[in-house]
Design an enzyme around this catalytic site. Structure first.
Site: not given
Ligand code: BGC
Length: 715
Positions: A234-235
């Site tokens: 995930d970012w």
């Protein structure tokens, strides 16, 4: 040349620097390519409900083009409410076509985390509290996406069921609960759906960050599940170079744009050059990425055969409407209050801010620049035409900062890895103004033939990064609804939201309709149901308790706290808790009415057992005993009568959507297999079946069981 040999050959030609460029973000939504060898960057996009607006490559600013207006599809919960795998397939297909049409390689969808409580800010993106329902829908959804030479990226592994402290919270979950609830649909997504990509969650699971967890990624996903797809963080979900390099993660993405300082960028290069980490770790990651590119026909001559997609076209809008129609849930319909008869109707009042609100442009990373969004008011006016006078009153005010995302501002996502300041999102309204709007609505309600109240939540509440504190309707809506119901007891109440809300006025309202955020044609679908052009067939994919505190994790104080949460409720999530405890709920799992009635009869089962398989062939009759055509979702729940370990009272194990004309009667056949009866044994570390008596129930919801029988399994 065989793919694997070809991959090794390419890897051997790549320099360390080139390989490292491929395994971390080099733009906000892309990796680096290697032009010399014809390897393009891998281009990704959010998200589950449409293809997100295009940002500048290296700046959280929408690029301001008009070519990225997109189709907007119903959210994950709305799709789940259809209980229709064919629509899930269609949804995947059209999303895949849109993604490819916009030149993307990886679609960051579906979001399949389990709705552990009603309070998680991202519940609207997720499908259900039940892993079987999620599995049944996410598998065809993924297949549909990938038919278009676009990868699905199923997210977020694992146990990502709260937003509070989402970047760091440690979720402590026992093995059985993980296997039976939180991992089940992910396993199906990659083994049955063959999702080419998977996204790690922000949170920690049992002490390790999910995006670099050896237990979760190396052992479970790669070894036990044999996954050869690409794992993307995930970012901002990576926190350490060595951990990430040694884990089975393939690509590090982040929200900040000093790309060379990503953990898997320069810091990794340094560690390899210093001899601290082996280059072979990088080779594995690059191999997984090249395999993905091969699967997507992104390389060499194969690009000629790659599908080109299409977006924002009429067929996709029709698909959005088809899904939206089946997602509308009729919660209550006393005295056949609905559908509203238009004959003789001259004046109707629509009250409530959700009648005019646009929801597509907010909510977090699933936000969209929708080509259009039909609001309920527009939908109603379209259906009614010009002979009925439609008046509108807000009834309450939404003062929250819910403006457009297309302005010049930097996107919220630039700082999305920091704590969110809720006060700037949920601002509250002035009391005098609230009172004025309430009075105006009540006066209007007194002067018309029909009143529809359309309220609920919006993305100030159903929002990535923030959980809700309770299920109470915001903006003083309860008092507006009470007052309008008093002024006109026939008022139809519509709730539009992404998660359950308290409805203290439910006993007074004759008709209640619930609609999850339902995409660009949501308003049309709602109007069609309200006025009887469509017979509702949606069912609740989650339980609506009376209050959030009825839910065990909330009661135990193990939801929405920072630091760590222990899933002490174990399997008692959603109806697995409420039905087992026989606790009163507002609306149970699987509930949803129709404008017709269905009768169930003659359920029979034939059991066949062998050493390693159990097959139960069920058959039952369903009849439409009402006056209009309708669709029923026949739900099969299974329970164990005398288990040696805790088992929920019953669990959804199959369902079938049946369409019946008035007086039509059909046989429904359902096959149950060993998965239906097994549980995860902590001792044996695998799913096993116990001998004993099992109940098999067929029902219209988890609490409206129409037929029941028992079978014996001998083993
Ligand atoms: C979300 C992901 C999303 C990513 C990229 C994160 O904030 O958790 O679901 O795909 O951003 O926008």
């Amino acid at each position: 040349m065989q793919t694997e040999t070809w991959i090794q050959d390419i890897v051997s030609q790549l320099t360390l620097e080139e390989k490292i460029g491929m395994i971390h973000g080099n733009g906000l939504f892309r990796t680096g390519g290697v032009e010399r060898l014809g390897i393009p960057p891998l281009v990704m996009t959010d998200g589950p409900i449409g293809i997100r607006a295009d940002f500048e490559d290296q700046l959280w600013k929408p690029n301001g083009m008009t070519s990225d207006y997109t189709s907007y599809f119903p959210c994950g919960s709305a799709l789940a409410a259809t209980f229709n795998p064919k629509l899930a397939k269609l949804n995947g297909q059209v999303l895949g076509e849109e993604a490819r049409g916009r030149g993307k390689d990886v679609l960051l969808a579906p979001s399949i985390n389990i709705k552990r409580t009603p309070l998680c800010g991202r519940n609207f993106e997720y499908m259900s509290e039940d892993p079987y329902l999620v599995e049944a829908l996410c598998v065809p959804f993924i297949e549909g996406i990938q038919e278009n030479d676009v990868a699905a990226c199923v997210k977020h592994l694992a146990a990502n069921s709260q937003e509070t402290d989402r970047m760091a919270v440690d979720t402590i979950v026992d093995e059985r609960t993980l296997e039976e609830l939180y991992l089940k649909a992910f396993y199906a997504a990659i083994t049955k759906g063959r999702s080419y990509c998977m996204m790690g969650a922000y949170n920690k699971l049992n002490g390790e960050f999910c995006c670099s967890s050896k237990q979760l990624l190396n052992k479970l996903v790669r070894e036990d599940w044999n996954y050869d797809g690409t794992i993307i963080s995930d970012w901002g979900g990576v926190h350490d170079t060595i951990d990430a390099a040694e884990s089975a993660l393939d690509i590090e993405m982040d929200v900040h744009y000093e790309f060379s300082s990503h953990y898997l960028a320069e810091p990794l290069k340094k560690k390899v050059e210093e001899g601290i980490l082996e280059e072979a770790l990088i080779d594995k990651k690059v191999s997984n990425i090249l395999r993905l590119m091969k699967r997507l026909h992104m390389l060499g001559d194969e690009q000629e055969t790659r599908k080109s997609g299409i977006y924002s076209n009429m067929e996709h809008h029709q698909a959005a409407l088809d899904i939206a129609r089946e997602s509308v849930i009729l919660l209550k319909n006393e005295d056949d209050r609905l559908p509203i008869k238009t004959k003789g109707m001259r004046k109707i009042a629509i009250i409530g801010e959700n009648a005019i609100r646009i929801h597509s442009n907010k909510g977090g990373s699933s936000e969209l620049k929708a080509l259009y969004e039909t609001s309920p008011l527009l939908g109603i006016k379209k259906v009614l035409g010009g002979n009925v006078s439609v008046s509108y009153a807000k009834g309450y005010e939404v003062a929250d900062k819910l403006d457009s995302i297309y302005d010049d501002e930097e996107s919220w996502q630039a700082s999305s890895t920091q704590e969110v300041d809720i006060s700037s999102i949920r601002m509250g309204t002035k009391a005098e103004e609230q009172e004025r709007l309430r009075r105006e609505a009540v006066e209007l309600a007194k002067t018309v033939d029909e009143v529809i109240f359309i309220g609920g939540l919006n993305h100030a509440y159903d929002l990535e990064g923030v959980d809700r504190e309770d299920m109470i309707l915001p903006y003083g809506q309860d008092s507006v609804i009470e007052a309008v119901l008093e002024a006109n007891p026939n008022t139809v109440v519509v709730m539009i939201a992404g998660s359950p809300v308290e409805m203290p006025w439910a006993d007074k309202a004759k008709a209640i309709v619930y609609q999850y955020y339902a995409g660009m044609e949501g308003g049309t679908a709602l109007a069609e149901v309200l006025f009887g052009k469509v017979n509702p067939s949606g069912k609740l994919p989650e339980t609506f308790p009376y209050h959030a505190t009825d839910c065990l994790p909330v009661q135990l104080g193990e939801m929405g706290k920072p630091g760590y949460v222990t899933f002490k409720e174990e399997l008692k999530v959603g109806y697995r808790q409420y039905d087992t405890e026989q606790k009163e709920v507002a609306f149970c799992f699987g509930h949803g009415l129709s404008y017709t009635k269905f009768e169930y009869s003659d359920m029979k089962a034939t059991v066949t057992e062998s050493d390693d398989e159990v097959t139960v062939e069920l058959s039952l009759m369903i009849e439409n005993t009402g006056k209009v055509k309708g669709q029923e979702i026949v739900q099969i729940y299974v329970g164990s009568k005398n288990p040696s370990v805790f088992r929920p009272l019953h669990e959804l194990k199959a369902f079938q959507k049946v369409t019946l004309a008035p007086e039509e009667k059909k046989e429904v056949k359902i096959k149950l297999q060993k998965d239906t009866f097994s549980y995860y044994s902590m001792e044996e570390k695998q799913f096993i079946i116990e001998a004993g008596t099992y109940t098999i129930e067929a029902g219209s919801s988890s609490r409206d069981i129409r037929e029941c029988l028992t079978i014996e399994l001998h083993r």
